[in-house]
Structure formats: structure tokens, C-alpha cells
Design a protein around this motif. Structure first.
Motif, PDB file in Angstrom:
ATOM      1  N   GLN A 143      32.276  38.300  20.788  1.00 18.77           N
ATOM      2  CA  GLN A 143      33.679  38.443  21.154  1.00 18.77           C
ATOM      3  C   GLN A 143      34.004  37.816  22.504  1.00 18.77           C
ATOM      4  N   VAL A 144      33.515  36.600  22.688  1.00 19.31           N
ATOM      5  CA  VAL A 144      33.878  35.833  23.873  1.00 19.31           C
ATOM      6  C   VAL A 144      35.274  35.270  23.622  1.00 19.31           C
ATOM      7  N   ASP A 145      36.158  35.461  24.573  1.00 19.20           N
ATOM      8  CA  ASP A 145      37.514  34.938  24.456  1.00 19.20           C
ATOM      9  C   ASP A 145      37.466  33.434  24.738  1.00 19.20           C
ATOM     10  N   TYR A 146      37.908  32.638  23.760  1.00 20.37           N
ATOM     11  CA  TYR A 146      37.857  31.195  23.947  1.00 20.37           C
ATOM     12  C   TYR A 146      38.995  30.514  23.200  1.00 20.37           C
ATOM     13  N   GLU A 147      39.210  29.269  23.576  1.00 19.91           N
ATOM     14  CA  GLU A 147      40.206  28.428  22.921  1.00 19.91           C
ATOM     15  C   GLU A 147      39.498  27.150  22.492  1.00 19.91           C
ATOM     16  N   VAL A 148      39.689  26.758  21.256  1.00 23.49           N
ATOM     17  CA  VAL A 148      39.070  25.537  20.747  1.00 23.49           C
ATOM     18  C   VAL A 148      39.965  24.347  21.068  1.00 23.49           C
ATOM     19  N   LYS A 149      39.345  23.324  21.617  1.00 22.58           N
ATOM     20  CA  LYS A 149      40.016  22.045  21.815  1.00 22.58           C
ATOM     21  C   LYS A 149      39.163  20.999  21.111  1.00 22.58           C
ATOM     22  N   GLU A 150      39.654  20.519  20.000  1.00 23.55           N
ATOM     23  CA  GLU A 150      38.901  19.528  19.251  1.00 23.55           C
ATOM     24  C   GLU A 150      39.117  18.148  19.868  1.00 23.55           C
ATOM     25  N   ILE A 151      38.040  17.370  19.859  1.00 16.75           N
ATOM     26  CA  ILE A 151      38.111  16.004  20.367  1.00 16.75           C
ATOM     27  C   ILE A 151      37.484  15.082  19.338  1.00 16.75           C
ATOM     28  N   SER A 152      37.818  13.825  19.428  1.00 20.69           N
ATOM     29  CA  SER A 152      37.180  12.829  18.584  1.00 20.69           C
ATOM     30  C   SER A 152      35.806  12.527  19.170  1.00 20.69           C
ATOM     31  N   LEU A 153      34.787  12.689  18.354  1.00 18.88           N
ATOM     32  CA  LEU A 153      33.436  12.414  18.837  1.00 18.88           C
ATOM     33  C   LEU A 153      33.124  10.924  18.807  1.00 18.88           C
ATOM     34  N   PRO A 166      32.223  36.741  30.048  1.00 15.06           N
ATOM     35  CA  PRO A 166      32.537  38.071  29.522  1.00 15.06           C
ATOM     36  C   PRO A 166      32.385  38.135  28.002  1.00 15.06           C
ATOM     37  N   SER A 167      31.670  39.154  27.548  1.00 16.32           N
ATOM     38  CA  SER A 167      31.432  39.335  26.114  1.00 16.32           C
ATOM     39  C   SER A 167      31.024  40.775  25.868  1.00 16.32           C
ATOM     40  N   VAL A 168      30.843  41.107  24.604  1.00 15.55           N
ATOM     41  CA  VAL A 168      30.346  42.442  24.257  1.00 15.55           C
ATOM     42  C   VAL A 168      28.827  42.438  24.083  1.00 15.55           C
ATOM     43  N   TYR A 169      28.191  41.333  24.417  1.00 17.78           N
ATOM     44  CA  TYR A 169      26.736  41.231  24.245  1.00 17.78           C
ATOM     45  C   TYR A 169      26.049  42.192  25.196  1.00 17.78           C
ATOM     46  N   LEU A 191      29.953  32.721  20.189  1.00 15.08           N
ATOM     47  CA  LEU A 191      31.186  33.175  20.810  1.00 15.08           C
ATOM     48  C   LEU A 191      31.881  34.201  19.928  1.00 15.08           C
ATOM     49  N   GLU A 192      31.911  33.914  18.634  1.00 11.55           N
ATOM     50  CA  GLU A 192      32.512  34.859  17.690  1.00 11.55           C
ATOM     51  C   GLU A 192      31.729  36.168  17.650  1.00 11.55           C
ATOM     52  N   ALA A 193      30.426  36.069  17.587  1.00 12.17           N
ATOM     53  CA  ALA A 193      29.587  37.250  17.421  1.00 12.17           C
ATOM     54  C   ALA A 193      29.690  38.215  18.590  1.00 12.17           C
ATOM     55  N   VAL A 251      28.565  17.935  22.892  1.00  8.83           N
ATOM     56  CA  VAL A 251      29.278  19.153  22.511  1.00  8.83           C
ATOM     57  C   VAL A 251      28.262  20.166  21.992  1.00  8.83           C
ATOM     58  N   PRO A 252      28.533  21.442  22.054  1.00 12.01           N
ATOM     59  CA  PRO A 252      29.759  22.074  22.528  1.00 12.01           C
ATOM     60  C   PRO A 252      29.781  22.199  24.046  1.00 12.01           C
ATOM     61  N   VAL A 253      30.973  22.482  24.556  1.00 12.95           N
ATOM     62  CA  VAL A 253      31.172  22.736  25.978  1.00 12.95           C
ATOM     63  C   VAL A 253      32.011  24.002  26.093  1.00 12.95           C
ATOM     64  N   LEU A 254      31.593  24.889  26.963  1.00 17.63           N
ATOM     65  CA  LEU A 254      32.363  26.083  27.261  1.00 17.63           C
ATOM     66  C   LEU A 254      32.683  26.062  28.745  1.00 17.63           C
ATOM     67  N   GLN A 255      33.962  26.196  29.071  1.00 20.54           N
ATOM     68  CA  GLN A 255      34.371  26.299  30.465  1.00 20.54           C
ATOM     69  C   GLN A 255      34.884  27.706  30.696  1.00 20.54           C
ATOM     70  N   TYR A 256      34.309  28.376  31.670  1.00 16.84           N
ATOM     71  CA  TYR A 256      34.791  29.689  32.078  1.00 16.84           C
ATOM     72  C   TYR A 256      35.029  29.637  33.579  1.00 16.84           C
ATOM     73  N   LYS A 257      36.271  29.833  33.946  1.00 16.30           N
ATOM     74  CA  LYS A 257      36.699  29.673  35.339  1.00 16.30           C
ATOM     75  C   LYS A 257      36.294  28.278  35.793  1.00 16.30           C
ATOM     76  N   ASP A 258      35.532  28.168  36.857  1.00 17.91           N
ATOM     77  CA  ASP A 258      35.141  26.844  37.357  1.00 17.91           C
ATOM     78  C   ASP A 258      33.767  26.398  36.862  1.00 17.91           C
ATOM     79  N   GLN A 259      33.141  27.192  36.019  1.00 20.83           N
ATOM     80  CA  GLN A 259      31.796  26.876  35.540  1.00 20.83           C
ATOM     81  C   GLN A 259      31.870  26.213  34.163  1.00 20.83           C
ATOM     82  N   VAL A 260      31.079  25.154  33.989  1.00 21.44           N
ATOM     83  CA  VAL A 260      31.021  24.441  32.719  1.00 21.44           C
ATOM     84  C   VAL A 260      29.611  24.581  32.148  1.00 21.44           C
TER      85      VAL A 260
END
Length: 171
Positions: free
Chosen positions: A5-15, A60-63, A1-3, A34-43
Motif C-alpha cells: 500500500q505504497v501511495d504512488y502515481e504511475v507516469k508511463e513513458i515511451s521506452l 511509507p507503506s504498511v510493510y 507497491l500494491e502489496a 525502469v521502474p523508478v520511484l520518487q519519494y520526496k527528493d529521493q529517487v
């Protein structure tokens, strides 16, 4: 995601623990992995699925590379060989012959700064966490091409922000 430039928000959970994973997370991913990425309605509830979504442009990314045969070769090698033999080696606290063979194959295959050329790709992002942890566990300096690739990836600013040295092994 960093590489890429995917726009994301981290939500940490107790594993683990008494309360387990929160209900909202279980609704996103009933398997609880984990991990899980949700974009719009897609998980996308797996690293491989997240990389696939980036490659296909579903996130969406610069890839700008696409999933190709070379990417498949690397991801298959990591998933089918390194994971299995790496786990065995860690459980035995030593590099096994099978793991040595896989590491030798990887070392001989790396010919460019990154796995698929001069740019960081999803193949590198897939392989790096596993091989970096292997290096932390067993010190892979004897594999010169692999060690050079690890250093190259580690020097990439987006990778530097994601390395967590005291993280649990991946199994």
C-alpha cells in the motif's frame, strides 16, 4: 507497491522510439532504466532499490517485515542464478540444465505459502515477476512447490493488479 500500500502515481513513458525517453525522466534517472520511484527528493531507480527503501521504511507503506538474512538469500538466488540462467534458457528456447538446477533448488526450498512464511514479503515481490515469466515461457508445473507458490502469489489481490501477460521479458 500494491502489496504494501505504497501511495504512488504511475507516469508511463515511451521506452523506445524516435523521441526516446523524456528529459524529465532522464533527469530523475540518467541511466534510463525502469521502474523508478520518487519519494520526496529521493529517487529509487531500480526494483531492488525500491524494495530496499520499503524494507527500511524510507517509503511509507504498511510493510512490517525488515530485510533479513532470509530475504537476502532469496534475492541473491534470483539475481545471481535465475536471471543469468533464465536469460540463457530463453535465448536458447529451452530449459537448460543450469536453469533446471536453479528451479529444483527453488522448488525444494519453498516450504510455506510464501517464501518467508504465511505473509507476502519483499522476497516474494522480488522473485515473483521472474518466476512467473519463467512459468509463462516454460510451464513449470513439474516443480510442485514452486507452482503452488506461483498460484498463491497470483491469487493475492495486489499481485493480480500488476500482472501483464503480454509484457516483454525482463532482459
Amino acid at each position: 507497491l500494491e502489496a504494501f500500500q505504497v501511495d504512488y502515481e504511475v507516469k508511463e513513458i515511451s521506452l523506445y522510439g524516435a523521441n526516446g525517453k523524456p528529459d524529465w525522466f532522464r533527469r530523475l534517472n540518467p541511466k534510463g532504466t525502469v521502474p523508478v520511484l520518487q519519494y520526496k527528493d529521493q529517487v529509487y531507480a531500480d526494483s531492488d532499490l525500491i524494495l530496499d527503501a520499503i524494507e527500511r521504511g524510507q517509503v511509507p507503506s504498511v510493510y512490517n517485515n525488515h530485510h533479513d538474512d532470509d530475504t537476502t538469500v532469496w534475492r541473491t538466488l534470483i539475481n545471481s542464478q535465475l536471471l543469468q540462467h533464465g536469460k540463457e534458457a530463453v535465448l536458447q528456447s529451452r530449459i537448460t540444465k543450469q536453469l533446471k538446477d536453479v528451479l529444483q533448488e527453488i522448488d525444494q526450498t519453498i516450504e510455506t505459502p510464501y517464501l518467508l512464511g504465511i505473509d507476502l514479503t519483499t522476497a516474494d515481490c522480488h522473485a515473483f515477476p521472474f518466476l512467473w515469466r519463467m512459468d509463462q515461457e516454460f510451464d513449470l508445473q513439474m516443480y510442485s512447490n514452486l507452482s503452488g507458490w506461483l498460484r498463491k502469489c497470483q491469487s493475492h489481490p495486489s499481485v493480480q493488479t500488476t500482472i501483464q501477460p503480454n509484457w516483454w521479458f525482463w532482459w
